[in-house]
Design a protein around this motif. Structure first.
Motif, PDB file in Angstrom:
ATOM      1  N   PRO A  29      57.942  72.522  53.758  1.00  0.00           N
ATOM      2  CA  PRO A  29      56.572  72.341  53.259  1.00  0.00           C
ATOM      3  C   PRO A  29      55.801  71.236  53.954  1.00  0.00           C
ATOM      4  O   PRO A  29      54.585  71.113  53.749  1.00  0.00           O
ATOM      5  N   GLU A  30      56.479  70.442  54.781  1.00  0.00           N
ATOM      6  CA  GLU A  30      55.770  69.387  55.511  1.00  0.00           C
ATOM      7  C   GLU A  30      54.648  69.948  56.385  1.00  0.00           C
ATOM      8  O   GLU A  30      53.634  69.284  56.614  1.00  0.00           O
ATOM      9  N   MET A  31      54.820  71.195  56.879  1.00  0.00           N
ATOM     10  CA  MET A  31      53.806  71.760  57.767  1.00  0.00           C
ATOM     11  C   MET A  31      52.500  72.033  57.019  1.00  0.00           C
ATOM     12  O   MET A  31      51.421  71.598  57.440  1.00  0.00           O
ATOM     13  N   GLY A  32      52.590  72.774  55.917  1.00  0.00           N
ATOM     14  CA  GLY A  32      51.388  73.060  55.140  1.00  0.00           C
ATOM     15  C   GLY A  32      50.789  71.805  54.536  1.00  0.00           C
ATOM     16  O   GLY A  32      49.559  71.661  54.445  1.00  0.00           O
ATOM     17  N   LEU A  33      51.641  70.877  54.125  1.00  0.00           N
ATOM     18  CA  LEU A  33      51.194  69.605  53.561  1.00  0.00           C
ATOM     19  C   LEU A  33      50.335  68.839  54.557  1.00  0.00           C
ATOM     20  O   LEU A  33      49.206  68.426  54.260  1.00  0.00           O
ATOM     21  N   ALA A  34      50.882  68.623  55.755  1.00  0.00           N
ATOM     22  CA  ALA A  34      50.177  67.830  56.756  1.00  0.00           C
ATOM     23  C   ALA A  34      48.905  68.528  57.224  1.00  0.00           C
ATOM     24  O   ALA A  34      47.855  67.884  57.397  1.00  0.00           O
ATOM     25  N   LEU A  48      46.179  68.246  54.483  1.00  0.00           N
ATOM     26  CA  LEU A  48      45.632  66.893  54.416  1.00  0.00           C
ATOM     27  C   LEU A  48      44.747  66.599  55.619  1.00  0.00           C
ATOM     28  O   LEU A  48      43.716  65.920  55.501  1.00  0.00           O
ATOM     29  N   HIS A  49      45.143  67.104  56.784  1.00  0.00           N
ATOM     30  CA  HIS A  49      44.320  66.898  57.974  1.00  0.00           C
ATOM     31  C   HIS A  49      42.971  67.576  57.818  1.00  0.00           C
ATOM     32  O   HIS A  49      41.919  67.010  58.183  1.00  0.00           O
ATOM     33  N   ARG A  50      42.960  68.793  57.267  1.00  0.00           N
ATOM     34  CA  ARG A  50      41.692  69.501  57.059  1.00  0.00           C
ATOM     35  C   ARG A  50      40.799  68.765  56.072  1.00  0.00           C
ATOM     36  O   ARG A  50      39.586  68.697  56.247  1.00  0.00           O
ATOM     37  N   GLU A  51      41.408  68.194  55.040  1.00  0.00           N
ATOM     38  CA  GLU A  51      40.633  67.541  53.992  1.00  0.00           C
ATOM     39  C   GLU A  51      40.209  66.123  54.355  1.00  0.00           C
ATOM     40  O   GLU A  51      39.153  65.652  53.923  1.00  0.00           O
ATOM     41  N   GLU A  52      41.056  65.431  55.132  1.00  0.00           N
ATOM     42  CA  GLU A  52      40.819  64.004  55.366  1.00  0.00           C
ATOM     43  C   GLU A  52      40.623  63.638  56.828  1.00  0.00           C
ATOM     44  O   GLU A  52      39.957  62.658  57.142  1.00  0.00           O
ATOM     45  N   ASN A  53      41.304  64.355  57.730  1.00  0.00           N
ATOM     46  CA  ASN A  53      41.282  64.032  59.156  1.00  0.00           C
ATOM     47  C   ASN A  53      41.650  62.575  59.394  1.00  0.00           C
ATOM     48  O   ASN A  53      40.988  61.853  60.144  1.00  0.00           O
ATOM     49  N   GLN A  54      42.727  62.138  58.732  1.00  0.00           N
ATOM     50  CA  GLN A  54      43.230  60.774  58.864  1.00  0.00           C
ATOM     51  C   GLN A  54      44.642  60.795  59.452  1.00  0.00           C
ATOM     52  O   GLN A  54      45.387  61.752  59.238  1.00  0.00           O
ATOM     53  N   PRO A  55      45.034  59.754  60.195  1.00  0.00           N
ATOM     54  CA  PRO A  55      46.389  59.702  60.741  1.00  0.00           C
ATOM     55  C   PRO A  55      47.441  59.769  59.633  1.00  0.00           C
ATOM     56  O   PRO A  55      47.243  59.234  58.538  1.00  0.00           O
ATOM     57  N   LEU A  56      48.558  60.420  59.925  1.00  0.00           N
ATOM     58  CA  LEU A  56      49.588  60.663  58.922  1.00  0.00           C
ATOM     59  C   LEU A  56      50.962  60.622  59.580  1.00  0.00           C
ATOM     60  O   LEU A  56      51.108  60.944  60.768  1.00  0.00           O
ATOM     61  N   PHE A 108      51.136  71.125  47.415  1.00  0.00           N
ATOM     62  CA  PHE A 108      51.508  69.723  47.246  1.00  0.00           C
ATOM     63  C   PHE A 108      50.404  68.806  47.753  1.00  0.00           C
ATOM     64  O   PHE A 108      50.124  67.764  47.144  1.00  0.00           O
ATOM     65  N   ALA A 109      49.769  69.175  48.860  1.00  0.00           N
ATOM     66  CA  ALA A 109      48.679  68.358  49.388  1.00  0.00           C
ATOM     67  C   ALA A 109      47.528  68.284  48.392  1.00  0.00           C
ATOM     68  O   ALA A 109      46.986  67.197  48.121  1.00  0.00           O
ATOM     69  N   ARG A 110      47.143  69.418  47.838  1.00  0.00           N
ATOM     70  CA  ARG A 110      46.036  69.426  46.877  1.00  0.00           C
ATOM     71  C   ARG A 110      46.395  68.662  45.605  1.00  0.00           C
ATOM     72  O   ARG A 110      45.550  67.974  45.018  1.00  0.00           O
ATOM     73  N   ALA A 111      47.671  68.764  45.194  1.00  0.00           N
ATOM     74  CA  ALA A 111      48.114  68.020  44.009  1.00  0.00           C
ATOM     75  C   ALA A 111      48.069  66.517  44.267  1.00  0.00           C
ATOM     76  O   ALA A 111      47.697  65.735  43.379  1.00  0.00           O
ATOM     77  N   LEU A 112      48.431  66.102  45.476  1.00  0.00           N
ATOM     78  CA  LEU A 112      48.382  64.681  45.814  1.00  0.00           C
ATOM     79  C   LEU A 112      46.946  64.170  45.786  1.00  0.00           C
ATOM     80  O   LEU A 112      46.668  63.104  45.219  1.00  0.00           O
TER      81      LEU A 112
END
Length: 306
Positions: free
Chosen positions: A120-125, A128-136, A292-296
């Motif tokens: 799930p790390e792939m969909g998570l990252a 989050l990149h689409r929503e935030e575009n921040q380094p992770l 998981f990304a949306r829940a976070l």
């Protein structure tokens, strides 16, 4: 030549990864659990390409219990987000005539296909990149077929706590390796995908206590007392016939209700592999990561000062 080019690429990634756009530490998310955290049936060949993967720092160790030299790892080096290879799973002996010999206890290999896979790390990252575009950055430590009592118990100094210790050790090693490159992290969250192995008469009644114990120990051992945790399990495990999966779900929901730093993530709509529905498919695994990304993001929004 290819190895040198890869090392130089990773060096450039690390050299520019030290801070976020706001000038602070880079966010670090831990991904842990059992086979659906590994991504046992999420085949690498079915992963759509995404250019944002190269911007995500990635460190991993995944396999089957106990943690050992047969795991798939990033060799304790930071690289970029990518599917993981199968590692070096133990090959089962064969009898004369090619018949399979005795089954080795809990040696499943890292992924079902020789091509490897992803969790799930792939969909998570990507979400989050689409929503935030921040380094992770992501540290993934996951082992198939593992349970709270048998593998993730922080109070067990023997085999019963081996996977928990691996999670702590890999996380600390990853943070230290980054620090040596001038990179600091902020531990942002734990993504926990586990519970299928505890869906039995002995372990399901103890699951809430066991997972609460793990979360308390991890926050202590990583010196992150406010670490948020996102909790999920394959709700269809056992082809919707396992009577103890509802107990595991109930326990995860209870923890999320009692602990404002936690959230339960419902994975029920995500696609599972027929006919057994034991694991998520590649599409289902991406879906789970996105959930998981949306829940976070929702958990953080709820905790933000009004």
């Amino acid at each position: 030549m290819k190895r040198s080019l890869l090392q130089f690429t990773v060096f450039l990634l690390l050299a520019t990864a030290g801070t976020t756009q706001a000038g602070g530490p880079r966010n670090l998310i831990l991904v842990a659990g059992q086979s659906n955290a590994v991504g046992f049936d999420a085949y690498a060949a079915e992963l759509p390409a995404d250019s944002s993967d190269k911007d995500v720092l990635f460190w991993w160790r995944c396999g089957d219990p106990p943690p050992d030299e047969h795991d798939s790892t990033s060799a304790r080096h930071w690289t970029h987000l990518q599917p993981q290879p199968v590692g070096n799973p133990i090959l089962r002996d064969t009898k004369d005539g090619g018949e399979a010999g005795p089954k080795l206890a809990r040696q499943y290999g890292n992924f079902r296909k020789p091509e490897g896979g992803f969790g799930p790390e792939m969909g998570l990252a990507r979400e989050l990149h689409r929503e935030e575009n921040q380094p992770l950055a992501i540290v993934k430590v996951a082992f198939s077929g593992t349970g709270m009592r048998t593998d993730w118990n922080p109070q067990d100094a023997g085999d019963g706590g081996a996977c928990y210790r691996a999670l702590v050790e890999e996380t600390k090693a990853a943070i230290l390796a980054a620090r040596e490159q001038g990179i600091e992290f902020r531990l942002r969250a734990l993504v926990w995908v586990q519970g299928e192995s505890d869906a039995n008469a002995q372990d399901a009644p103890e699951y809430e206590r066991a997972l609460s114990t793990l979360l308390a120990a991890l926050r202590r051992d990583l010196e992150a007392p406010q670490l948020p945790a996102l909790l999920g399990v394959n709700t269809h495990f056992g082809n919707d016939k396992n009577p103890f999966i509802p107990k595991v779900i109930e326990a995860q929901r209870a923890i999320a209700t009692q602990d404002r730093r936690c959230a339960y993530v419902d994975t029920a709509p995500a696609e599972t592999l027929l006919p057994t529905r034991t694991h998520f498919t590649a599409a289902g695994t991406l879906d789970v990561g996105q959930r998981f990304a949306r829940a976070l993001l929702a958990l953080e929004a709820a905790a933000a000062p009004k």
